[in-house]
Design a protein around this motif. Structure first.
Motif, PDB file in Angstrom:
ATOM      1  N   ALA A   1       0.854  -1.189   0.000  1.00 32.41           N
ATOM      2  CA  ALA A   1       0.000   0.000   0.000  1.00 32.41           C
ATOM      3  C   ALA A   1       0.891   1.240   0.000  1.00 32.41           C
ATOM      4  O   ALA A   1       1.955   1.250   0.621  1.00 32.41           O
ATOM      5  N   ILE A   2       0.439   2.274  -0.684  1.00 37.02           N
ATOM      6  CA  ILE A   2       1.150   3.542  -0.735  1.00 37.02           C
ATOM      7  C   ILE A   2       0.664   4.426   0.408  1.00 37.02           C
ATOM      8  O   ILE A   2      -0.538   4.608   0.597  1.00 37.02           O
ATOM      9  N   ASP A   3       1.604   4.923   1.191  1.00 33.00           N
ATOM     10  CA  ASP A   3       1.248   5.802   2.294  1.00 33.00           C
ATOM     11  C   ASP A   3       0.622   7.088   1.752  1.00 33.00           C
ATOM     12  O   ASP A   3       1.174   7.729   0.858  1.00 33.00           O
ATOM     13  N   ARG A   4      -0.520   7.475   2.286  1.00 32.57           N
ATOM     14  CA  ARG A   4      -1.244   8.629   1.771  1.00 32.57           C
ATOM     15  C   ARG A   4      -0.505   9.937   2.031  1.00 32.57           C
ATOM     16  O   ARG A   4      -0.672  10.908   1.295  1.00 32.57           O
ATOM     17  N   THR A   5       0.277   9.983   3.068  1.00 30.64           N
ATOM     18  CA  THR A   5       0.978  11.223   3.415  1.00 30.64           C
ATOM     19  C   THR A   5       2.274  11.381   2.629  1.00 30.64           C
ATOM     20  O   THR A   5       2.510  12.418   1.994  1.00 30.64           O
ATOM     21  N   SER A   6       3.123  10.364   2.666  1.00 23.08           N
ATOM     22  CA  SER A   6       4.440  10.451   2.012  1.00 23.08           C
ATOM     23  C   SER A   6       4.454   9.926   0.587  1.00 23.08           C
ATOM     24  O   SER A   6       5.438  10.107  -0.127  1.00 23.08           O
ATOM     25  N   ARG A   7       3.396   9.227   0.162  1.00 22.53           N
ATOM     26  CA  ARG A   7       3.331   8.614  -1.170  1.00 22.53           C
ATOM     27  C   ARG A   7       4.513   7.684  -1.402  1.00 22.53           C
ATOM     28  O   ARG A   7       5.181   7.715  -2.434  1.00 22.53           O
ATOM     29  N   THR A   8       4.771   6.847  -0.406  1.00 26.28           N
ATOM     30  CA  THR A   8       5.858   5.886  -0.499  1.00 26.28           C
ATOM     31  C   THR A   8       5.369   4.497  -0.130  1.00 26.28           C
ATOM     32  O   THR A   8       4.311   4.338   0.500  1.00 26.28           O
ATOM     33  N   LEU A   9       6.161   3.499  -0.535  1.00 26.82           N
ATOM     34  CA  LEU A   9       5.874   2.107  -0.231  1.00 26.82           C
ATOM     35  C   LEU A   9       6.890   1.627   0.803  1.00 26.82           C
ATOM     36  O   LEU A   9       8.098   1.718   0.574  1.00 26.82           O
ATOM     37  N   ASN A  10       6.401   1.135   1.936  1.00 30.31           N
ATOM     38  CA  ASN A  10       7.297   0.670   2.984  1.00 30.31           C
ATOM     39  C   ASN A  10       7.799  -0.733   2.634  1.00 30.31           C
ATOM     40  O   ASN A  10       7.018  -1.658   2.428  1.00 30.31           O
ATOM     41  N   VAL A  11       9.119  -0.892   2.564  1.00 33.38           N
ATOM     42  CA  VAL A  11       9.745  -2.148   2.159  1.00 33.38           C
ATOM     43  C   VAL A  11      10.653  -2.626   3.288  1.00 33.38           C
ATOM     44  O   VAL A  11      11.365  -1.831   3.908  1.00 33.38           O
ATOM     45  N   GLU A  12      10.621  -3.939   3.527  1.00 35.40           N
ATOM     46  CA  GLU A  12      11.450  -4.528   4.579  1.00 35.40           C
ATOM     47  C   GLU A  12      12.554  -5.373   3.968  1.00 35.40           C
ATOM     48  O   GLU A  12      12.310  -6.218   3.099  1.00 35.40           O
ATOM     49  N   VAL A  13      13.772  -5.149   4.449  1.00 34.95           N
ATOM     50  CA  VAL A  13      14.946  -5.922   4.037  1.00 34.95           C
ATOM     51  C   VAL A  13      15.488  -6.627   5.278  1.00 34.95           C
ATOM     52  O   VAL A  13      15.762  -5.980   6.294  1.00 34.95           O
ATOM     53  N   ASP A  14      15.617  -7.947   5.199  1.00 34.44           N
ATOM     54  CA  ASP A  14      16.119  -8.718   6.333  1.00 34.44           C
ATOM     55  C   ASP A  14      17.627  -8.942   6.190  1.00 34.44           C
ATOM     56  O   ASP A  14      18.113  -9.272   5.098  1.00 34.44           O
ATOM     57  N   ILE A  15      18.341  -8.785   7.329  1.00 34.64           N
ATOM     58  CA  ILE A  15      19.795  -8.886   7.350  1.00 34.64           C
ATOM     59  C   ILE A  15      20.208  -9.943   8.368  1.00 34.64           C
ATOM     60  O   ILE A  15      19.710  -9.950   9.500  1.00 34.64           O
ATOM     61  N   ASP A  16      21.100 -10.837   7.956  1.00 32.07           N
ATOM     62  CA  ASP A  16      21.704 -11.775   8.901  1.00 32.07           C
ATOM     63  C   ASP A  16      22.767 -11.006   9.697  1.00 32.07           C
ATOM     64  O   ASP A  16      23.794 -10.590   9.153  1.00 32.07           O
ATOM     65  N   ASN A  17      22.519 -10.834  10.993  1.00 26.22           N
ATOM     66  CA  ASN A  17      23.363  -9.975  11.815  1.00 26.22           C
ATOM     67  C   ASN A  17      24.082 -10.747  12.919  1.00 26.22           C
ATOM     68  O   ASN A  17      24.351 -10.206  13.996  1.00 26.22           O
ATOM     69  N   ARG A  18      24.404 -12.008  12.646  1.00 28.67           N
ATOM     70  CA  ARG A  18      25.092 -12.788  13.666  1.00 28.67           C
ATOM     71  C   ARG A  18      26.484 -12.259  13.962  1.00 28.67           C
ATOM     72  O   ARG A  18      27.051 -12.534  15.023  1.00 28.67           O
ATOM     73  N   ASN A  19      27.040 -11.464  13.029  1.00 26.74           N
ATOM     74  CA  ASN A  19      28.342 -10.845  13.272  1.00 26.74           C
ATOM     75  C   ASN A  19      28.216  -9.466  13.913  1.00 26.74           C
ATOM     76  O   ASN A  19      29.224  -8.755  14.066  1.00 26.74           O
ATOM     77  N   ASN A  20      26.978  -9.080  14.269  1.00 30.38           N
ATOM     78  CA  ASN A  20      26.727  -7.793  14.939  1.00 30.38           C
ATOM     79  C   ASN A  20      27.258  -6.610  14.136  1.00 30.38           C
ATOM     80  O   ASN A  20      27.878  -5.686  14.678  1.00 30.38           O
ATOM     81  N   LEU A  21      26.998  -6.640  12.830  1.00 38.47           N
ATOM     82  CA  LEU A  21      27.423  -5.538  11.979  1.00 38.47           C
ATOM     83  C   LEU A  21      26.484  -4.347  12.082  1.00 38.47           C
ATOM     84  O   LEU A  21      26.887  -3.209  11.804  1.00 38.47           O
ATOM     85  N   LEU A  22      25.237  -4.594  12.449  1.00 39.86           N
ATOM     86  CA  LEU A  22      24.248  -3.525  12.576  1.00 39.86           C
ATOM     87  C   LEU A  22      23.697  -3.501  13.996  1.00 39.86           C
ATOM     88  O   LEU A  22      23.677  -4.519  14.687  1.00 39.86           O
ATOM     89  N   ARG A  23      23.236  -2.326  14.397  1.00 40.51           N
ATOM     90  CA  ARG A  23      22.625  -2.151  15.708  1.00 40.51           C
ATOM     91  C   ARG A  23      21.206  -1.618  15.532  1.00 40.51           C
ATOM     92  O   ARG A  23      20.950  -0.842  14.598  1.00 40.51           O
TER      93      ARG A  23
END
Length: 422
Positions: free
Chosen positions: A305-327
């Motif tokens: 769905a396109i957000d009515r306010t920002s006119r954007t599509l929310n997308v999720e990207v999954d990351i394998d973080n077993r090396n704790n590269l992201l917080r």
């Protein structure tokens, strides 16, 4: 007589001289004869030379006139050619090139939750601080609940009383049933005894339920980890007054737990590119804290769905973080590879004209210009995606003049091959 004879003799002598003179005249030397002939032909030779000179002059005049006319014709032709503006043409590339879309992203733990107390009391002790890695079921803190403890004792005593009453009511009901068989009591009295037993039994069940509820509240004195993760926040200390639940007037989040082995990165895709980012694709993650590090993730889902306010599509990207590269909570950049759109063309940016009618291109056909309106897709900087309005066979004018109009005659000087798509 003598005078006449002298006259005759004189005449005779003159005639003889004349004859001798004639004889001498008739006998001419050969070189004198040739000289005489050349002298006689001299006027004709001069006439021939004059005629030849006249012919040469006439030829020169004629050549000059011809040369002047030829030069004038060539000059007119050159002037006409120079008056036609020269142009360089190219052709559109079929399809649109793949590009990269870079957007800011927000990092969240795959699972994270605030931990509240389910009972009132005072914090007796906590066992894990921020940054601690815990496993599911580990004890995080203990809460003292003296009121709940007293209520539980009272409820258990009430349960014993209700069980005693129920036992007595059961015995009484059995006796009345025996007397009813002997017709010693009425049916009404036997039914009343049976009803009292059922009511006592119900009171026992209610009392058991209350004891069970208080036991559960007492179990909530132990704050345990609902899943394995990292303690990212601790908002309580020993002796703090704890209020039950998160919906109370003064809720207090005791701990915040996050599973950081896997991370979710959320990015808002502009509506223009929403159809070109598909689930199952690959995205790359970078962050300013470590610019040289590139983390690869998978596009797993979007909001559809396109957000009515920002006119954007929310997308999720999954990351394998077993090396704790992201917080969790980090600000990152998400790089999406956008495939080329089918059924489109790509043209150089310097082939477009912007008029009141919109974007146009100048197409050369049979040395005449035709302005065609186009529908623009994505702008790649030096090239532009065209959704409609042209074909691959159209010869497009590079850097067309602003004064160029449809029907104008042009002169194609060279053709530039279209650039390949990347």
């Amino acid at each position: 007589m003598s005078e006449q004879s002298h006259i005759v003799d004189a005449e005779t002598e003159n005639d003889a001289r004349s004859d001798v003179s004639n004889i001498h005249t008739d006998v001419v030397p050969a070189h004198e004869e040739a000289h005489a002939e050349r002298h006689i032909d001299a006027p004709g030779s001069m006439r021939s030379i004059g005629i030849l000179f006249a012919v040469v002059i006439l030829a020169a005049i004629g050549y000059g006139i011809y040369s002047r006319r030829s030069h004038e014709s060539s000059l007119q032709e050159t002037t006409a050619q120079e008056s036609i503006p020269p142009v360089i043409v190219t052709h559109a590339s079929i399809g649109s090139k793949s590009g990269e879309l870079t957007l800011p992203g927000s990092v969240s733990a795959y699972i994270e939750t605030p931990i509240y107390s389910r009972t009132n009391g005072y914090l007796r002790k906590w066992y894990y601080d921020i940054g601690a890695h815990v496993k599911q079921g580990d004890l995080l803190a203990l809460i003292e609940t003296p009121e709940v403890d007293q209520q539980l004792i009272q409820s258990r005593a009430e349960l014993e009383r209700q069980e005693a009453n129920a036992q007595l009511a059961g015995t009484t009901s059995d006796r009345w049933q025996s007397l009813l068989a002997k017709h010693a009591v009425s049916q009404q009295e036997a039914d009343q005894a049976r009803s009292n037993y059922i009511a006592a039994q119900a009171a026992v069940d209610a009392s058991k339920a209350n004891v069970k509820r208080l036991e559960e509240l007492q179990n909530y004195e132990k704050i345990t980890a609902p899943f394995s993760g990292v303690i990212t926040a601790r908002n309580t200390d020993i002796g703090d007054l704890i209020n039950a639940g998160s919906g109370s007037a003064n809720p207090r989040e005791l701990f915040h737990l996050a599973d950081t082995n896997k991370m979710r990165v959320y990015a808002a895709i502009p509506e223009l590119y929403a159809d070109r980012v598909r689930n199952g694709g690959v995205a790359k993650i970078t962050q300013d804290s470590n610019p040289g590090q590139v983390i690869t993730g998978n596009i797993v889902r979007n909001s559809s769905a396109i957000d009515r306010t920002s006119r954007t599509l929310n997308v999720e990207v999954d990351i394998d973080n077993r090396n704790n590269l992201l917080r969790p909570g980090a600000y990152v950049f998400v790089h999406f590879d956008l495939p080329g759109a089918p059924g489109t063309f790509t043209i150089p940016s310097n082939t477009m004209l912007f008029r009141a009618q919109g974007a146009q291109v100048a197409v050369v056909k049979d040395d005449r210009v035709q302005l065609k309106p186009i529908k623009i897709g994505h702008d790649y900087g030096d090239t532009v995606e065209v959704l409609s309005g042209i074909t691959a066979q159209d010869a497009l004018v590079l850097s067309p003049a602003d004064s160029l109009v449809s029907g104008a005659q042009v002169r194609v000087t060279s053709t530039v091959a279209p650039k390949g798509l990347e």
